[in-house]
Design a protein around this motif. Sequence first.
Motif, PDB file in Angstrom:
ATOM      1  N   GLY A 158      30.749  58.468   0.039  1.00  0.00           N
ATOM      2  CA  GLY A 158      29.616  58.424   1.030  1.00  0.00           C
ATOM      3  C   GLY A 158      28.098  58.383   0.131  1.00  0.00           C
ATOM      4  N   LEU A 159      28.177  58.663  -1.198  1.00  0.00           N
ATOM      5  CA  LEU A 159      26.849  58.868  -1.632  1.00  0.00           C
ATOM      6  C   LEU A 159      26.712  57.739  -2.793  1.00  0.00           C
ATOM      7  CD1 LEU A 159      27.042  62.618  -2.367  1.00  0.00           C
ATOM      8  CD2 LEU A 159      25.619  61.574  -0.640  1.00  0.00           C
ATOM      9  N   ARG A 160      25.613  57.335  -2.714  1.00  0.00           N
ATOM     10  CA  ARG A 160      25.327  56.000  -3.699  1.00  0.00           C
ATOM     11  C   ARG A 160      24.718  56.482  -4.860  1.00  0.00           C
ATOM     12  NH1 ARG A 160      24.768  50.370  -3.319  1.00  0.00           N
ATOM     13  NH2 ARG A 160      25.408  50.540  -0.916  1.00  0.00           N
ATOM     14  N   TYR A 161      25.320  56.052  -6.040  1.00  0.00           N
ATOM     15  CA  TYR A 161      24.548  56.549  -7.403  1.00  0.00           C
ATOM     16  C   TYR A 161      24.567  55.002  -8.298  1.00  0.00           C
ATOM     17  CZ  TYR A 161      26.778  61.062  -6.365  1.00  0.00           C
ATOM     18  OH  TYR A 161      27.092  62.312  -5.917  1.00  0.00           O
ATOM     19  N   THR A 162      23.212  55.111  -8.756  1.00  0.00           N
ATOM     20  CA  THR A 162      22.968  53.676  -9.433  1.00  0.00           C
ATOM     21  C   THR A 162      23.290  54.292 -11.006  1.00  0.00           C
ATOM     22  OG1 THR A 162      21.513  53.077  -8.099  1.00  0.00           O
ATOM     23  CG2 THR A 162      21.181  52.015 -10.356  1.00  0.00           C
ATOM     24  N   LEU A 163      23.966  53.537 -11.820  1.00  0.00           N
ATOM     25  CA  LEU A 163      24.629  53.623 -13.123  1.00  0.00           C
ATOM     26  C   LEU A 163      23.875  52.718 -14.089  1.00  0.00           C
ATOM     27  CD1 LEU A 163      27.944  54.920 -12.769  1.00  0.00           C
ATOM     28  CD2 LEU A 163      25.803  56.349 -12.836  1.00  0.00           C
ATOM     29  N   ASP A 164      23.068  53.146 -14.883  1.00  0.00           N
ATOM     30  CA  ASP A 164      22.616  52.060 -16.046  1.00  0.00           C
ATOM     31  C   ASP A 164      23.713  51.917 -17.174  1.00  0.00           C
ATOM     32  OD1 ASP A 164      20.184  51.228 -14.580  1.00  0.00           O
ATOM     33  OD2 ASP A 164      19.366  53.189 -15.052  1.00  0.00           O
ATOM     34  N   GLU A 165      23.356  51.313 -18.111  1.00  0.00           N
ATOM     35  CA  GLU A 165      24.122  50.970 -19.214  1.00  0.00           C
ATOM     36  C   GLU A 165      24.021  52.184 -20.247  1.00  0.00           C
ATOM     37  OE1 GLU A 165      23.384  48.396 -23.182  1.00  0.00           O
ATOM     38  OE2 GLU A 165      23.524  47.255 -21.356  1.00  0.00           O
ATOM     39  N   GLY A 166      25.127  52.930 -20.412  1.00  0.00           N
ATOM     40  CA  GLY A 166      25.391  54.275 -21.361  1.00  0.00           C
ATOM     41  C   GLY A 166      25.593  55.543 -20.378  1.00  0.00           C
ATOM     42  N   ASP A 167      25.527  55.183 -18.971  1.00  0.00           N
ATOM     43  CA  ASP A 167      25.800  56.105 -18.111  1.00  0.00           C
ATOM     44  C   ASP A 167      27.108  56.323 -17.739  1.00  0.00           C
ATOM     45  OD1 ASP A 167      22.982  56.786 -17.629  1.00  0.00           O
ATOM     46  OD2 ASP A 167      22.596  55.698 -15.714  1.00  0.00           O
TER      47      ASP A 167
END
Length: 184
Positions: free
Chosen positions: A144-153
């Motif tokens: 239920g929690l949103r995480y934004t991942l960028d390149e390298g994460d």
Amino acid sequence: MEELNIGKKIQDFRNASNTSVRELSKKSGITASMLSQIERGLVNPSINTLRSIANTLDVPLFYFFKEDAEKEELVVRKNNRKTIGFPNQSDVRYDLLVPNTLGTIEFCMMEIPNSSKSVEEAESHKGEEVAYVIEGRVDIIVAGLRYTLDEGDSIRIPPMTDHKWENIDTKLAKVIFAVTPPSF
């Protein structure tokens, strides 16, 4: 039938665990001279002796009877990957980066086109998952929690945790992930 060369396999597992013949002897209750003879192929060990060696080295007994790795398919060429998953359910593509799903870990690359998601409703599987974004930007909803991942994460997803991937960016996102045990 081809010879198994159990003694060589014992020696390889012993060396891989940085265990000397004397240490293995002491821990397994098998004399060092007997272990040496087994490793050199001069003596065939009994099942009980093999079981003791396997337990001491923390290796499943059947490993001594498996075919050698060079006979197994080990390499996956970039132009010869297997696509797995559910191609008719979404635009997301899953390429298997290991030869098959018979091992104890699954290693895949997921390609998520822009404005796409892996599934409509978050899902879980019994395996633990670790994922690494190699290209683009992607959101993942975990429990239920949103995480934004960028390149390298990267992210760890615990077993039996609902999750889904969404690409809200304007370009393709690529994510490499490993799951153990395999879930596809």
